[in-house]
Scaffold this active site. Sequence first.
Site, short mmCIF file in Angstrom:
data_model
loop_
_atom_site.label_atom_id
_atom_site.label_comp_id
_atom_site.label_asym_id
_atom_site.label_seq_id
_atom_site.Cartn_x
_atom_site.Cartn_y
_atom_site.Cartn_z
N CYS A 218 0.95 -1.08 0.20
CA CYS A 218 -0.08 0.03 -0.15
C CYS A 218 1.06 1.14 -0.02
CB CYS A 218 -0.93 -0.06 1.34
SG CYS A 218 -1.94 1.42 1.35
N CYS A 221 -0.32 4.09 2.47
CA CYS A 221 -0.05 3.66 3.72
C CYS A 221 1.46 3.99 4.12
CB CYS A 221 -0.59 2.32 4.10
SG CYS A 221 -2.40 1.86 3.70
N ASP A 222 2.24 3.36 3.37
CA ASP A 222 3.77 3.53 3.81
C ASP A 222 4.89 4.02 2.92
OD1 ASP A 222 2.87 1.34 5.90
OD2 ASP A 222 2.73 -0.25 4.14
#
Length: 404
Positions: A218, A221-222
């Site tokens: 993701c 997300c990261d």
Amino acid sequence: MEMTLYGTSWCSDCKRSKQFLGEQRIAYTYVDVDSDEEGRAIVQSHNDGKDIIPTIVFDDGSVLVEPSNAELAAKLGVQTVAKCAFYDLIVVGSGPAGLTAALYAAREGMEVLVVERGGIGGQAGITELLDNFPGFPEGVTGAEFADRLRQQAEKFGVEILAAQEVTKIAVDGTYRTVTTGDGREYAAFALLLTLGSTYRRLGIEGEDDLIGAGVHFCATCDGAFYRGKKLAVIGGGNSAGEESIFLTRFASDVTIITRDPALSASKVVVQKVEENPQIKVVTGVNPTAYATEDGKVVGVVVDRDGTSETIPAEGVFVFIGLSPNNDLAKNLVEVDATGFIVSDPGMQTSQPGIFVAGDVRSGSTKQAASAAGEGAAAALAIRRYVEPLTSGVRPSTVDALTPA
């Protein structure tokens, strides 16, 4: 109970956890690990050196890592119970397919319950930007898109449990039942599965141990963990191209690695990739291993016609397709060779009264717009299925769980 939530401003799961705590009026301390190195060290200490957020530390010494709303609710003693024992339709999943079906069915006067174990909106909800959904010429963030879907569904009376996980589905005579994580059972005339899918892994040695510690699925997300660093993206489709473009916001450069002789993404995405000076594309190679030093990723080992080489990267994002979230249903309904749920043209599965829509359906296009369309089609088919069963009398709680 006192607690500290370690996260970032850009992490969708962190936002979901904060929203859940706010809705329940539960006080907590928030630490942004993007700007707090001590906080980031605490996260890593609880996750074997990995950067996994949200990490929530409680005053009793317990820790929850990437908790679902249901897990948070259980830890905090929050009751997450539906208002009724019986509904006309129960939808499992809250992505574009699920919420579209729910609001269409509710507009027709049906009583609808949506059960969602994670964040509202499904994968669309954690997408940085949807720029190909009809009606949004400037694009719309995944978070805003999810909020709009929820508001519209609730406007028509849809009940949403956003902190529960369905652990079992079953057939009970005329009725279809779901069991939730707290052991409660709810029944309905019809059940719609919009279970979605998850990103497929490479399956190479050591991958499981490196997830969250250099290997990710993701970008939104990261990605921000890799400011100014070299990244590799594995895959050649739209997801790989689009997420690579997004990752250039943080990384110094991004290398796309694909087994195919060329990118398989759409022409628009390929053009954007080619025009971005921070992106390099390596084709015709097969990833065989992750190169590591001191437990951290330093590159991707690839094979090209029998010759091995290492492409430097401090983080790797894998986008090689999707696997269906079919665990709930695979022993109850027909699935295809790859595990996606088979349906007829009316979105009904091999089990009458159980319908399917969205990414988990065999033959779906895995696009938000088409998922919404499938949700609408499923709602109309469900209405036709339910109408002969209602006969103007709603079952009692006992009737709902008694075979016809």
